[in-house]
Scaffold this active site. Structure first.
Site, mmCIF file in Angstrom:
data_model
loop_
_atom_site.group_PDB
_atom_site.id
_atom_site.type_symbol
_atom_site.label_atom_id
_atom_site.label_comp_id
_atom_site.label_asym_id
_atom_site.label_seq_id
_atom_site.Cartn_x
_atom_site.Cartn_y
_atom_site.Cartn_z
ATOM 1 N N ARG A 239 0.865 -1.174 0.000
ATOM 2 C CA ARG A 239 0.000 0.000 0.000
ATOM 3 C C ARG A 239 0.908 1.231 0.000
ATOM 4 N NH1 ARG A 239 -3.497 -2.769 -1.567
ATOM 5 N NH2 ARG A 239 -5.561 -3.122 -0.687
ATOM 6 N N GLU A 268 -3.131 7.982 -4.091
ATOM 7 C CA GLU A 268 -3.442 7.311 -5.356
ATOM 8 C C GLU A 268 -4.638 7.981 -5.988
ATOM 9 O OE1 GLU A 268 -3.849 3.016 -5.315
ATOM 10 O OE2 GLU A 268 -1.812 2.866 -4.526
ATOM 11 N N HIS A 287 -1.142 0.701 -9.696
ATOM 12 C CA HIS A 287 -1.756 -0.287 -8.800
ATOM 13 C C HIS A 287 -2.355 -1.444 -9.607
ATOM 14 C CE1 HIS A 287 -3.652 -0.726 -4.532
ATOM 15 N NE2 HIS A 287 -3.378 -1.911 -5.063
ATOM 16 N N ALA A 289 -0.757 -4.732 -9.682
ATOM 17 C CA ALA A 289 -0.040 -5.989 -9.406
ATOM 18 C C ALA A 289 -0.951 -7.219 -9.516
ATOM 19 C CB ALA A 289 0.630 -5.936 -8.045
HETATM 20 C C1 GLV Z 1 -5.015 -5.039 -4.044
HETATM 21 O O1 GLV Z 1 -4.225 -4.172 -3.797
HETATM 22 C C2 GLV Z 1 -5.691 -5.805 -3.047
HETATM 23 O O2 GLV Z 1 -5.564 -5.517 -1.834
HETATM 24 O O3 GLV Z 1 -6.401 -6.740 -3.419
#
Ligand code: GLV
Length: 328
Positions: A239, A268, A287, A289
């Protein structure tokens, strides 16, 4: 009046999850690309029994009270639940769902992609070509740092941190980890548990995998960055607020660390005017990933399953505040 439970879904989600919700519920789905404003959120939740929300929605006691006493479940389309006031939900007897496990591999893959990209200056090289600056092969052009055989320091050794370690072992990396929440580290886990300072001082790559809590807010500050090697790379897929952005700017600008790669920022989205974006030794992406097609589909399905279980009065398959059941 509909016989189906009334729910609000704060954004369109991948189709299978969304149709599970719309088939079972009287659902209002927020259609815009941007999240509903606070005022709209407070208005649309009125009288709902279920809320399916995203990490971009701040869900606190005010939202829960605006929904009213009929609110039975909050389902977050994310594994991290720092956007939700869990104690406030627990006090009101509302279970909160999240999506653990299914995004572990996608997120670890991406953290490793950022390690390679930052170490070997992939994004900078791409920009160099597109800017018309590539004149010839250069013996010292865009020199990076080696990944194979380097030391990887993982902060937060849960599912994603451990999955990253698996990838790193293929690159014969030495793995150190720091995780105060692991009371008795499993001796079968790869890598060596070390203290925070030792990890920062020894790692060539520091990768963050902690939840955002009061303890981890700005965990990577001036002090932590000063402990890192000048050749080290910082990776954040956890985060944004785990890293103090001003401290990071100073460390990158003064070349006190080699590079950083961020999937998450504070705030963000990062402002296009942020001085961080002037730095060549920073790689930043929005963001993403967990953003593989299959992973996001599974997240949507799991979020729908949590929502529907809560509406039926069943225990959520994945509950972030299981203590809510202790008082039931
Ligand atoms: C993404 O950042 C999540 O927490 O699923």
């Amino acid at each position: 009046m509909s016989i189906w439970p009334k729910v609000f879904v704060t954004r369109m989600i991948p189709e299978k999850g969304q149709s599970m919700v719309t088939d079972f519920c009287d659902a209002e789905v927020w259609p815009d690309e941007l999240p509903p404003s606070r005022a709209i959120l407070l208005e649309r939740v009125r009288g709902i029994e279920g809320l399916l929300c995203l990490l971009t929605d701040r869900i606190d006691g005010e939202v829960m009270d605006a929904a009213g006493p009929g609110l039975k479940v909050i389902s977050n389309h994310a594994v991290g639940v720092d956007n939700i006031d869990l104690p406030a939900a627990t006090r009101r007897g509302i279970p909160v769902g999240n999506t653990p496990g299914i995004l572990t591999n996608a997120t670890a893959d991406f953290a490793f992609a950022l390690i390679l990209a930052a170490a070997r200056r992939v994004v900078e090289g791409e920009r160099f070509v597109r800017d018309g600056r590539w004149k010839t092969w250069g013996p010292s052009l865009l020199l990076g740092t080696d990944v194979f055989g380097a030391t990887l320091g993982i902060i937060g050794y849960g599912r994603i941190g451990q999955a990253l370690a698996k990838r790193a072992s293929g690159f014969e990396m030495r793995i150190l980890y720091y995780d105060p929440s692991l009371e008795s580290p499993n001796p079968y886990l790869p890598g060596k548990p070390v203290g925070f300072e030792t990890l920062l001082g020894e790692a060539d790559f520091v990768s963050l995998h902690t939840p955002l809590t009061e303890e981890t807010h700005h965990l990577i500050d001036d002090y932590a960055l000063a402990l890192m090697k000048p050749s080290a790379v910082l990776i954040n897929t956890s985060r944004g607020p785990v890293v103090d952005p001003q401290a990071l700017y100073r460390a990158l600008k003064q070349r006190r660390i080699f590079a950083a790669a961020l999937d998450v920022t504070d705030p963000e989205p990062i402002s296009v005017d942020s001085p961080l974006l002037d730095l060549d030794n920073l790689t930043v992406v929005p963001h993403i990933a967990s953003a593989s097609r299959t992973t996001r589909e599974k997240m949507a399905t799991m979020a729908a399953e949590n929502l529907i279980a809560g509406l039926k009065g069943e225990r959520l398959p994945n509950c972030a505040n299981p203590e809510v059941y202790a008082s039931a």
